[in-house]
Design an enzyme around this catalytic site. Structure first.
Site, PDB file in Angstrom:
ATOM      1  N   HIS A   1       0.809  -1.197   0.000  1.00 50.91           N
ATOM      2  CA  HIS A   1       0.000   0.000   0.000  1.00 50.91           C
ATOM      3  C   HIS A   1       0.856   1.265   0.000  1.00 50.91           C
ATOM      4  O   HIS A   1       0.571   2.230  -0.703  1.00 50.91           O
ATOM      5  CB  HIS A   1      -0.880  -0.028   1.243  1.00 50.91           C
ATOM      6  CG  HIS A   1      -2.107   0.753   1.068  1.00 50.91           C
ATOM      7  ND1 HIS A   1      -3.194   0.266   0.415  1.00 50.91           N
ATOM      8  CD2 HIS A   1      -2.388   2.031   1.393  1.00 50.91           C
ATOM      9  CE1 HIS A   1      -4.121   1.202   0.380  1.00 50.91           C
ATOM     10  NE2 HIS A   1      -3.647   2.277   0.963  1.00 50.91           N
TER      11      HIS A   1
ATOM     12  N   GLU B   1      -2.240  -5.471  -4.340  1.00 51.80           N
ATOM     13  CA  GLU B   1      -2.992  -5.107  -3.158  1.00 51.80           C
ATOM     14  C   GLU B   1      -4.366  -5.766  -3.169  1.00 51.80           C
ATOM     15  O   GLU B   1      -4.844  -6.242  -2.137  1.00 51.80           O
ATOM     16  CB  GLU B   1      -3.135  -3.580  -3.142  1.00 51.80           C
ATOM     17  CG  GLU B   1      -3.620  -3.044  -1.836  1.00 51.80           C
ATOM     18  CD  GLU B   1      -3.852  -1.558  -1.942  1.00 51.80           C
ATOM     19  OE1 GLU B   1      -2.964  -0.822  -1.545  1.00 51.80           O
ATOM     20  OE2 GLU B   1      -4.905  -1.154  -2.471  1.00 51.80           O
TER      21      GLU B   1
ATOM     22  N   ASN C   1      27.627 -22.034  -2.617  1.00 54.03           N
ATOM     23  CA  ASN C   1      28.423 -23.253  -2.582  1.00 54.03           C
ATOM     24  C   ASN C   1      27.712 -24.363  -1.821  1.00 54.03           C
ATOM     25  O   ASN C   1      27.686 -25.511  -2.240  1.00 54.03           O
ATOM     26  CB  ASN C   1      29.765 -22.981  -1.894  1.00 54.03           C
ATOM     27  CG  ASN C   1      30.898 -22.956  -2.891  1.00 54.03           C
ATOM     28  OD1 ASN C   1      30.680 -23.097  -4.090  1.00 54.03           O
ATOM     29  ND2 ASN C   1      32.102 -22.787  -2.406  1.00 54.03           N
TER      30      ASN C   1
END
Lengths: 695, 118
Positions: free
Chosen positions: A46, A68, A431
């Protein structure tokens, strides 16, 4: 109104909110029922919507508007959060991020959004179907549903906008009252057929009662629908009457009257919107102090030291320009220097009043220093927070199931460290995901939990912060490292045979260990790990590996809390004073001339059986020898970097002291043994030795 | 004449229904399970299928999917017992056009068929 001056604020807020959205979305995936989280992400969305609309970044406002809408339905329980949903919302967040970057680069954030917009719009109806499918046949209490005249239907802002837009594009909006034969059973399934048929002729915008209530059979024999359709009322009527057990429906076009209907006042989302626009309308108050933006509340010093958590769990903050913090830091540094100078004067001229005043000043200075340090500190959360998303995406790509657990995100580090530590951590985590954690089959074969676990931990340890990256993967095989080390000619077979597992594992951090053969031989570890190490050592930190084959690997990173003021050992050569950062010192000892062996002009000695190269500070800095004869016993400071040690020969050990690092001018810039300079209590300048430059 | 394929494993039900439909001017074919329904659909191409849900060999839900493979526009009306709401919805998602609830009431069957095929 000229908005360009609010651009910086906009960008910062937008970035912050987007990051928060991403974080919250990931937490939501774990606990989709958490209403607080939903509220939080709704607020963030918002805020961005309000801001971007005010700044006329309409594309951005449009995307957030659609998000929204979905979030609003999620909050009201009309939609249920699924993984597909999270993916979609995350994609939208990514898109918004790209828009922010575009805007930062001078654009208007006009990126192609049609695809994501349609996905966002569609997902509402997809989810409706899913929920409809999951209806349970429950003897739910049947509310007496009163027929409402159209004027009392509450449309929220979104629904109204949608309808208006559709009408603009030539569609019709109808208000339908459908009646199901009173003798009919399984009415919610009947309603399902009705929805499905109506979807063929138009779009259902709203139902009264709500879709959920209809699914739970909480209606009598009739319910109301608002649909947008390009078809005539007759086509809609036929569509409805082709369904079994349907009575004659009531169909009224409301295209003409929709605009006259009142907005829903109870809609929380929209009242929020008003507040926000209000705030955005008054940017003068926000920006009166130019670079300092005060958000949510003006906080006292206490609040800075102990950030109070708001109801939502996010820290309130004051934003200050970096350069201001740096000069504050510098000034406090000057004060510390003045204090040490005053200390010398006080000792030379013992006056009780002076001593009292000095002690008081010391305390205040110490407190001040402490606060400045803490202001420069940022919670490591800012770095950690991007990893869950990364691990999630990466694991998905690799078809692995990996959970990442963060602990100690509130551990604070100097912002220079924060800025730099992200990359090495990223490397280690990537990794771990890629090479550390095995695939499903291997894990199952080893009797491990199907889901791999990476834990990322930060904690304080004395003057250091320790960050640990731990995975429960296959670990590093010391035998493989032995083979590689010998093959690469780093060590002889005899040497590696004597090394213990921990020393071996830490060999992967050595620069030589980054070749392609090493990658395949030692479980893919070692790729650029020396880069990680040098990055961490550049931050005056250290890295260490613990690994148990078959059960996991742990990288332990130790970092100093701050880089600006450090503990150092002051040493002297002739009349010159040098500072050696304490974090590099392994020990101090003394050496007699006959202990020193010379090999090709290089000096060595044996320290507890190990060969230790020696360097004389006097030679390094070419300090002229004075006529004063020296004691035969020389002081030695053993410094280390990684696994390499060197002994520095000095005349005198002065003692440990807190020093403020000052950058040296570019004239000295290319002398790689100097890390900076500091001003001592007597006003003299002392060079800080860069240990990594010595090795 | 409009052709209706009646699929139900209970012979008595088929008989009653077939009688009702024939009397009202429809041509009726019968199948006693989903498998047979699929085969007959292919052969007869009926205008409408009345499909029971619980049947041996192949159930109604599977039959809907199979028939839709042959003819995506097949008009199939599920005949559900009370309590089979979830199956009905799955069938509708799978492509059935509508459903009626047992026990069969002649006027309901007739009105439903009429809505579809006139």
């Amino acid at each position: 109104m000229d908005m360009s001056r609010y651009l910086d604020t906009f960008l910062e807020e937008a970035r912050e909110n987007l990051q928060q959205m991403e974080q919250v979305l990931l937490s939501l995936e774990a606990s989709p029922e958490n209403k607080l989280l939903l509220d939080q992400i709704f607020r963030s969305t918002h805020t961005i919507k309000g801001m971007s609309a005010t700044m006329s970044y309409n594309t951005m406002a449009e995307v957030t508007h659609e998000m929204e809408n979905i979030l609003h339905q999620l909050r009201k329980g009309e939609l249920r959060l699924t993984t597909a949903f999270t993916d979609l919302l995350l994609k939208a967040v990514d898109l918004l991020n790209s828009m922010v970057i575009d805007i930062a680069n001078g654009g208007k954030g006009e990126l192609p959004v049609e695809h994501i917009l349609s996905l966002l719009r569609d997902s509402a109806s997809i989810n409706q179907q899913v929920t409809a499918e999951e209806i349970m046949i429950s003897p739910a209490a049947r509310d007496q549903h009163c027929q409402l005249p159209i004027s009392s239907i509450n449309f929220n802002q979104f629904e109204k906008n949608l309808i208006m837009k559709a009408i603009d594009q030539g569609y019709q909006c109808y208000h339908l009252v459908v009646h199901i034969n009173s003798s009919s059973t399984m009415k919610s399934a009947r309603a399902f057929v009705i929805f499905k048929n109506l979807e063929q002729v138009g779009e259902v915008v709203k139902t009264i009662p709500s879709v959920q209530e209809i699914e739970e059979e909480r209606f009598d024999n009739s319910f109301e629908l608002i649909i947008i359709s390009g078809e005539s009322p007759e086509v809609i009527r036929e569509c409805l009457l082709s369904i079994a057990e349907m009575e004659e429906p009531e169909i009224n076009s409301i295209s003409e009257v929709i605009n006259l209907l009142p907005d829903s006042k109870s809609d929380e989302g929209d009242s929020n919107f008003c507040d926000l626009t209000e705030t955005m309308e008054k940017p003068e108050t926000i920006k009166t102090t130019e670079a300092i933006e005060v958000r949510e509340a003006v906080l006292g010093t206490d609040a800075i030291l102990e950030p109070t958590n708001t109801r939502t769990g996010f820290t309130q903050s004051i934003r200050v320009e970096n350069s201001k913090l740096d000069s504050l830091m510098n000034l406090v540094g000057e004060l510390v220097i003045s204090k040490t100078r005053l200390d010398r004067i006080r000792r030379a001229h013992p006056v009780p009043e002076l001593t009292d005043t000095f002690e008081q000043m010391s305390r205040v200075t110490a407190d001040l220093q402490d606060i400045v340090m803490k202001i420069r500190m940022l919670p490591i959360e800012t770095v950690f927070s991007r990893f869950p998303r990364m691990v999630r995406d990466l694991a998905r790509d690799l078809d692995k199931d990996i959970d990442i657990v963060l602990t100690g995100e509130d551990t604070e580090l100097d912002r220079t460290v924060i800025d730099e530590i992200g990359e090495p951590l990223l490397h280690l985590i990537r990794n771990a995901v890629d090479h550390g954690i095995e695939n499903f089959q291997d894990r199952a074969a080893r009797g491990k939990n199907k889901q791999g676990l990476i834990s990322l931990t930060a904690k304080y340890e004395g003057n250091h912060v320790v960050i640990e990256v731990e995975d429960d993967g296959k670990g590093i095989d010391p035998e493989a490292i032995r083979r590689t080390a010998v093959k690469m000619g780093l060590f002889t077979a005899e040497q590696v045979a004597e090394m213990d597992a921990e020393a071996l594992v830490n060999l992967v951090l050595e620069p030589g260990f980054t070749t392609a053969e090493a990658v395949s031989d030692i479980s893919g570890r070692g790729v650029g790990l020396d880069v990680v190490r040098s990055k961490i050592e550049a931050l005056s930190g250290s890295i260490q590996i613990q690994s148990v084959p078959e059960s996991g690997t742990k990288f332990i990173i130790r970092l100093p809390l701050t880089l600006a003021i450090i503990q150092a050992l002051l040493v002297s050569v002739e009349n010159e004073t040098y500072a050696i950062p304490l974090s590099f010192i392994s020990e101090t000892t003394s050496v007699l001339p006959h202990d020193i062996t010379k090999v090709q002009d290089k000096e060595f000695m044996f320290l507890r059986g190990n060969l230790l190269p020696l360097k004389r500070l006097q030679n390094i800095f070419q300090v002229p020898y004075s006529s004063v004869a020296k004691e035969p016993e020389m002081n030695l400071v053993v410094v280390k970097k990684g696994s390499r040690y060197v002994g520095l020969v000095v005349d005198t050990l002065i003692g440990q002291q807190e020093i403020v690092i000052k950058p040296v001018s570019s004239l000295f810039g290319n002398i790689d043994v100097i890390a900076g300079a500091t001003i001592l209590g007597d006003g003299c300048v002392s060079l800080i030795i860069d240990v990594s430059g010595l090795l | 004449m409009l052709k209706v394929l009646l699929v139900d494993d209970a012979a008595f039900m088929r008989m009653r229904c077939a009688k009702l439909l024939t009397e009202n001017g429809y041509s009726v074919d019968e199948a006693e399970n989903g498998q047979e329904a699929v085969e007959k659909y292919q052969a007869i191409k009926p205008d409408l299928v009345l499909m029971d849900i619980t049947m041996p060999v192949m159930d109604g839900l599977t039959a809907v999917t199979e028939i839709r493979k042959i003819d995506p526009d097949a008009k199939i009306v599920m005949c559900s017992a009370l309590g089979q709401q979830n199956t009905v919805m799955s069938a509708i998602k799978a492509g059935a056009k509508d459903f009626i609830v047992k026990p069969y009431q002649p006027e309901k069957i007739l009105s439903t068929i009429k809505r579809f095929v006139g």
